[in-house]
Design a protein around this motif. Sequence first.
Motif, PDB file in Angstrom:
ATOM      1  N   THR A  17       0.841  -1.094  -0.142  1.00 55.13           N
ATOM      2  CA  THR A  17      -0.125  -0.016   0.021  1.00 55.13           C
ATOM      3  C   THR A  17       0.747   1.298  -0.038  1.00 55.13           C
ATOM      4  OG1 THR A  17      -1.646   1.340   1.199  1.00 55.13           O
ATOM      5  CG2 THR A  17      -0.268   0.040   2.396  1.00 55.13           C
ATOM      6  N   CYS A  18       0.505   2.374  -0.865  1.00 54.84           N
ATOM      7  CA  CYS A  18       1.229   3.430  -0.744  1.00 54.84           C
ATOM      8  C   CYS A  18       0.401   4.572  -0.653  1.00 54.84           C
ATOM      9  CB  CYS A  18       1.952   3.689  -2.060  1.00 54.84           C
ATOM     10  SG  CYS A  18       3.225   2.630  -2.352  1.00 54.84           S
ATOM     11  N   GLY A  19       0.709   5.601   0.220  1.00 57.62           N
ATOM     12  CA  GLY A  19      -0.202   6.643   0.197  1.00 57.62           C
ATOM     13  C   GLY A  19       0.563   8.050   0.502  1.00 57.62           C
ATOM     14  N   SER A  20      -0.051   9.236   0.344  1.00 59.79           N
ATOM     15  CA  SER A  20       0.779  10.432   0.400  1.00 59.79           C
ATOM     16  C   SER A  20      -0.178  11.396   1.327  1.00 59.79           C
ATOM     17  CB  SER A  20       0.799  11.037  -0.904  1.00 59.79           C
ATOM     18  OG  SER A  20      -0.156  11.096  -1.629  1.00 59.79           O
ATOM     19  N   GLY A  21       0.350  12.113   1.817  1.00 57.31           N
ATOM     20  CA  GLY A  21      -0.280  13.200   2.451  1.00 57.31           C
ATOM     21  C   GLY A  21       0.364  14.660   2.337  1.00 57.31           C
ATOM     22  N   SER A  22       0.429  15.625   3.202  1.00 56.41           N
ATOM     23  CA  SER A  22       0.862  16.897   2.937  1.00 56.41           C
ATOM     24  C   SER A  22       2.290  16.616   2.750  1.00 56.41           C
ATOM     25  CB  SER A  22       0.445  17.818   4.016  1.00 56.41           C
ATOM     26  OG  SER A  22       1.002  18.999   3.768  1.00 56.41           O
ATOM     27  N   LEU A  23       2.885  16.811   1.835  1.00 58.10           N
ATOM     28  CA  LEU A  23       4.419  16.734   1.420  1.00 58.10           C
ATOM     29  C   LEU A  23       5.091  15.628   1.674  1.00 58.10           C
ATOM     30  CD1 LEU A  23       5.348  20.351   3.008  1.00 58.10           C
ATOM     31  CD2 LEU A  23       4.681  19.847   0.719  1.00 58.10           C
ATOM     32  N   HIS A  24       4.424  14.694   1.618  1.00 61.29           N
ATOM     33  CA  HIS A  24       5.291  13.064   1.965  1.00 61.29           C
ATOM     34  C   HIS A  24       4.517  11.980   0.977  1.00 61.29           C
ATOM     35  CE1 HIS A  24       1.975  12.014   4.774  1.00 61.29           C
ATOM     36  NE2 HIS A  24       2.081  10.749   4.463  1.00 61.29           N
TER      37      HIS A  24
END
Length: 160
Positions: free
Chosen positions: A36-43
């Motif tokens: 699983t890959c995810g992202s958020g604010s600046l990562h």
Amino acid sequence: MDKERALPLFKRFGAMMLVAFGILAMTTGVAQAKQTCGSGSLHVICFSIDKVGGDAYAVHVGIDISMSQGDAQLIIDQPGDPVDAWAMGDDWFDNAEFRIPLTWVAAGPDGLSAEFDITVPGVALDEDPDGGDELYARVRLFDQRTSTRTFTSGVLRSPF
């Protein structure tokens, strides 16, 4: 192309396809990868668990955190590990299952990047007795100038 020349080519192509399908069949039985890959604010953070044979699983976490290269290098240069990672059970109390050792960390033009790896037995991934295991990765960034920031991956669900 006449039949005499076409037949050997057809046989050679057929043999190559059988070898390719055989390799595919052998490797798909061993590799039961979950990612699983995810992202958020600046990562961006990725978490994967791959069966590597027998009862062994390779656990991997990778993270990229956007910041200036200078800030990333300052964090890396401070005493102690700049980041740590844990496999967490996704339950009502989010229990830490095991630490995933830091493999490498680097500062680059896009910020700080780190990877974590460990091989564990299946029992380490079995966090629920009912067979419905839910795990995620938690990465903490230690910046002694400001504060600790925590990043979490998506949840991997599987009976381990």
